[in-house]
Design a protein around this motif. Structure first.
Motif, PDB file in Angstrom:
ATOM      1  N   LEU A   4      50.892  38.206  36.067  1.00 33.86           N
ATOM      2  CA  LEU A   4      49.659  38.036  35.300  1.00 33.86           C
ATOM      3  C   LEU A   4      48.746  37.122  36.107  1.00 33.86           C
ATOM      4  N   VAL A   5      47.733  37.739  36.729  1.00 36.93           N
ATOM      5  CA  VAL A   5      46.945  37.015  37.724  1.00 36.93           C
ATOM      6  C   VAL A   5      45.454  37.015  37.409  1.00 36.93           C
ATOM      7  N   LEU A   6      45.073  37.477  36.222  1.00 33.49           N
ATOM      8  CA  LEU A   6      43.672  37.440  35.807  1.00 33.49           C
ATOM      9  C   LEU A   6      43.466  36.226  34.909  1.00 33.49           C
ATOM     10  N   GLY A   7      42.787  35.220  35.446  1.00 33.00           N
ATOM     11  CA  GLY A   7      42.574  33.990  34.694  1.00 33.00           C
ATOM     12  C   GLY A   7      43.771  33.069  34.645  1.00 33.00           C
ATOM     13  N   GLN A   8      44.838  33.432  35.324  1.00 36.64           N
ATOM     14  CA  GLN A   8      46.056  32.628  35.318  1.00 36.64           C
ATOM     15  C   GLN A   8      46.940  33.063  36.486  1.00 36.64           C
ATOM     16  N   VAL A  59      57.486  46.136  40.616  1.00 36.59           N
ATOM     17  CA  VAL A  59      56.496  45.075  40.424  1.00 36.59           C
ATOM     18  C   VAL A  59      55.225  45.674  39.830  1.00 36.59           C
ATOM     19  N   SER A  60      54.729  45.044  38.797  1.00 34.26           N
ATOM     20  CA  SER A  60      53.448  45.453  38.220  1.00 34.26           C
ATOM     21  C   SER A  60      52.604  44.208  38.000  1.00 34.26           C
ATOM     22  N   SER A  61      51.314  44.408  37.865  1.00 37.02           N
ATOM     23  CA  SER A  61      50.427  43.275  37.607  1.00 37.02           C
ATOM     24  C   SER A  61      49.271  43.729  36.732  1.00 37.02           C
ATOM     25  N   ASP A  62      48.716  42.780  35.979  1.00 40.08           N
ATOM     26  CA  ASP A  62      47.550  43.109  35.166  1.00 40.08           C
ATOM     27  C   ASP A  62      46.365  43.490  36.044  1.00 40.08           C
ATOM     28  N   PHE A  63      46.308  42.960  37.267  1.00 38.27           N
ATOM     29  CA  PHE A  63      45.217  43.308  38.181  1.00 38.27           C
ATOM     30  C   PHE A  63      45.293  44.774  38.601  1.00 38.27           C
ATOM     31  N   GLN A  64      46.497  45.242  38.941  1.00 35.80           N
ATOM     32  CA  GLN A  64      46.656  46.646  39.329  1.00 35.80           C
ATOM     33  C   GLN A  64      46.347  47.578  38.154  1.00 35.80           C
ATOM     34  N   LEU A  65      46.790  47.182  36.962  1.00 33.65           N
ATOM     35  CA  LEU A  65      46.510  47.997  35.781  1.00 33.65           C
ATOM     36  C   LEU A  65      45.013  48.001  35.478  1.00 33.65           C
ATOM     37  N   LEU A  66      44.365  46.866  35.693  1.00 38.92           N
ATOM     38  CA  LEU A  66      42.914  46.791  35.500  1.00 38.92           C
ATOM     39  C   LEU A  66      42.199  47.782  36.414  1.00 38.92           C
ATOM     40  N   ALA A 100      40.096  48.090  30.108  1.00 39.42           N
ATOM     41  CA  ALA A 100      39.929  47.047  31.120  1.00 39.42           C
ATOM     42  C   ALA A 100      39.557  45.717  30.480  1.00 39.42           C
ATOM     43  N   VAL A 101      38.670  45.769  29.488  1.00 42.35           N
ATOM     44  CA  VAL A 101      38.271  44.540  28.796  1.00 42.35           C
ATOM     45  C   VAL A 101      39.463  43.901  28.098  1.00 42.35           C
ATOM     46  N   ALA A 102      40.322  44.735  27.529  1.00 43.16           N
ATOM     47  CA  ALA A 102      41.497  44.212  26.832  1.00 43.16           C
ATOM     48  C   ALA A 102      42.427  43.449  27.774  1.00 43.16           C
ATOM     49  N   LEU A 103      42.424  43.837  29.058  1.00 44.10           N
ATOM     50  CA  LEU A 103      43.288  43.175  30.042  1.00 44.10           C
ATOM     51  C   LEU A 103      42.666  41.914  30.623  1.00 44.10           C
ATOM     52  N   TYR A 104      41.349  41.890  30.692  1.00 46.26           N
ATOM     53  CA  TYR A 104      40.673  40.857  31.466  1.00 46.26           C
ATOM     54  C   TYR A 104      40.767  39.492  30.789  1.00 46.26           C
ATOM     55  N   ARG A 105      41.296  38.520  31.527  1.00 44.29           N
ATOM     56  CA  ARG A 105      41.433  37.160  31.007  1.00 44.29           C
ATOM     57  C   ARG A 105      40.697  36.144  31.870  1.00 44.29           C
ATOM     58  N   GLY A 106      40.002  36.628  32.874  1.00 42.09           N
ATOM     59  CA  GLY A 106      39.293  35.737  33.775  1.00 42.09           C
ATOM     60  C   GLY A 106      39.399  36.247  35.197  1.00 42.09           C
ATOM     61  N   GLU A 107      38.828  35.500  36.140  1.00 42.56           N
ATOM     62  CA  GLU A 107      38.789  35.950  37.522  1.00 42.56           C
ATOM     63  C   GLU A 107      40.181  36.010  38.126  1.00 42.56           C
ATOM     64  N   LEU A 108      40.313  36.824  39.170  1.00 38.70           N
ATOM     65  CA  LEU A 108      41.584  36.999  39.862  1.00 38.70           C
ATOM     66  C   LEU A 108      42.016  35.713  40.556  1.00 38.70           C
ATOM     67  N   LEU A 109      43.282  35.357  40.357  1.00 36.43           N
ATOM     68  CA  LEU A 109      43.905  34.211  41.029  1.00 36.43           C
ATOM     69  C   LEU A 109      43.020  32.972  41.039  1.00 36.43           C
ATOM     70  N   PRO A 110      42.763  32.405  39.870  1.00 35.95           N
ATOM     71  CA  PRO A 110      41.921  31.200  39.817  1.00 35.95           C
ATOM     72  C   PRO A 110      42.489  30.084  40.683  1.00 35.95           C
ATOM     73  N   THR A 162      36.409  44.358  42.211  1.00 38.58           N
ATOM     74  CA  THR A 162      36.656  44.573  40.788  1.00 38.58           C
ATOM     75  C   THR A 162      35.338  44.589  40.017  1.00 38.58           C
ATOM     76  N   LEU A 163      34.475  43.616  40.320  1.00 37.63           N
ATOM     77  CA  LEU A 163      33.186  43.545  39.645  1.00 37.63           C
ATOM     78  C   LEU A 163      32.332  44.773  39.958  1.00 37.63           C
ATOM     79  N   ALA A 164      32.388  45.232  41.196  1.00 37.42           N
ATOM     80  CA  ALA A 164      31.637  46.434  41.566  1.00 37.42           C
ATOM     81  C   ALA A 164      32.155  47.655  40.806  1.00 37.42           C
ATOM     82  N   SER A 165      33.467  47.727  40.608  1.00 38.52           N
ATOM     83  CA  SER A 165      34.041  48.832  39.840  1.00 38.52           C
ATOM     84  C   SER A 165      33.590  48.782  38.387  1.00 38.52           C
ATOM     85  N   VAL A 166      33.558  47.568  37.819  1.00 33.18           N
ATOM     86  CA  VAL A 166      33.085  47.408  36.449  1.00 33.18           C
ATOM     87  C   VAL A 166      31.633  47.868  36.339  1.00 33.18           C
TER      88      VAL A 166
END
Length: 347
Positions: free
Chosen positions: A143-147, A233-240, A252-262, A277-281
């Motif tokens: 879990l690497v989005l915002g944490q 191995v899985s990650s919220d970033f890959q799923l995003l 994607a919004v449901a997964l997003y908890r903040g920027e990657l690897l704060p 990621t932002l460009a994809s959004v």
């Protein structure tokens, strides 16, 4: 090598066939394994014939000809099963890790599963760590989005070093990288020696806390690292990224908890991933918003803009689009709130 010894041994030939397959030439590898199997049988080298036969079946598996795999697999496994002595299986041990996926396939086939169970049961004495090929696979969740949090089989792992999870994500995205490549991408601001030692400590901590999930290959002075075949191995970033590729913005919004690897703001690699990621959004939003505007669905535009602003609160254009559509679809209270937020962005 061929000039010095045109007639190479069957053992050399099977190595060549393995390399041919790893280069992606499945048909060429199939022909080589078939020829080796026939030649080995003619020379009464039944162990090598059995080994070539099993590798041939795995090649067919990679070709996705599953019906043919089902037809060939029982005989190939039985051929291996005949060599239940300490001498034979040691020759087969190097193949076991690469064949793990084929063995997993065999476990689900009624005609192959009993033979495979006998093979692995017999192999417990000689195959070392490979005898448990069908043991439950360990699963790491990052879990690497915002944490920066890692879980093994659902249980949180506790690390002393703050960036161990960053190294774990890097290995998931780029297996087989050297320690130097890892340190340059993740910790470019650190002194080279200090960064190298830090990466080494992070990888050692993964082994200490999560067990032998990372495999070290290559020479001692330039090792490479990858996850064991027994680890998924899985990650919220890959799923995003997967959900964004599917234009699934709510997911994607449901997964997003903040920027990657704060905390890794000095890493250009991390910053590039954040921008991608932002460009994809933004690309996903642009298409969905345009579609909604063409239908005159201003309520959906407001919702889409609100979701997009969760990824980038400073997106001025998105806030402006939301404010314009809110005039047609939102309550006075919502419009007032949107105007207030828009003015804060202007300032």
């Amino acid at each position: 090598m061929h000039a010095l010894r045109p007639e190479s041994s069957l053992t050399s030939q099977i190595t060549e066939a393995l390399l041919t397959r790893r280069r992606g030439d499945l048909h060429g590898a199939y022909r080589k394994f078939a020829a080796i199997q026939e030649a080995a049988a003619a020379q009464s080298d039944m162990l090598l014939a059995a080994r070539a036969g099993l590798q041939l079946v795995y090649t067919v598996y990679l070709m996705r000809d599953y019906e043919k795999v089902r037809a060939l697999l029982p005989d190939a496994l039985n051929a291996i099963l005949r060599f239940g002595t300490p001498g034979g299986p040691l020759d087969l041990r190097p193949d076991f890790d690469e064949l793990a996926e084929l063995f997993a396939f065999a476990e689900l086939e009624p005609h192959s599963a009993p033979v495979l169970a006998s093979l692995l049961g017999q192999g417990a004495e000689y195959a070392g760590g490979s005898a448990d090929l069908l043991a439950p696979t360990a699963h790491l969740e990052l879990l690497v989005l915002g944490q920066q949090v890692a879980l093994k089989d659902g249980v949180p792992l506790t690390f002393a070093l703050k960036n161990t999870v960053s190294v774990m994500l890097y290995l998931a995205l780029y297996p087989g990288r050297t320690r130097r490549e890892i340190q340059l991408d993740l910790f470019p601001d650190k002194d080279a020696e200090a960064a190298g030692n830090y990466v080494r400590k992070c990888i050692a901590e993964v082994g200490k806390v999560a067990g032998p999930v990372v495999v070290q290959d290559g020479p001692h002075n330039a090792p490479t690292y990858r996850y064991s075949p027994k680890v998924s191995v899985s990650s919220d970033f890959q799923l995003l990224r997967s959900r964004l590729a599917q234009d699934n913005l709510p997911g994607a919004v449901a997964l997003y908890r903040g920027e990657l690897l704060p905390g890794l703001d000095e890493s250009q690699w991390v910053n590039d991933l954040r921008e991608e990621t932002l460009a994809s959004v933004q690309a996903t939003l642009k298409g969905l918003i345009q579609e909604a505007l063409e239908r005159g669905d201003h309520a959906r535009v407001v919702l889409l803009c609100t979701q997009g602003l969760k990824f980038d609160p400073d997106d001025f254009e998105l806030a402006e689009t939301r404010l314009e559509s809110a005039r047609f679809a939102s309550t006075p209270q919502e419009q007032a709130r949107f105007r207030s937020e828009f003015k804060r962005r202007l300032n």
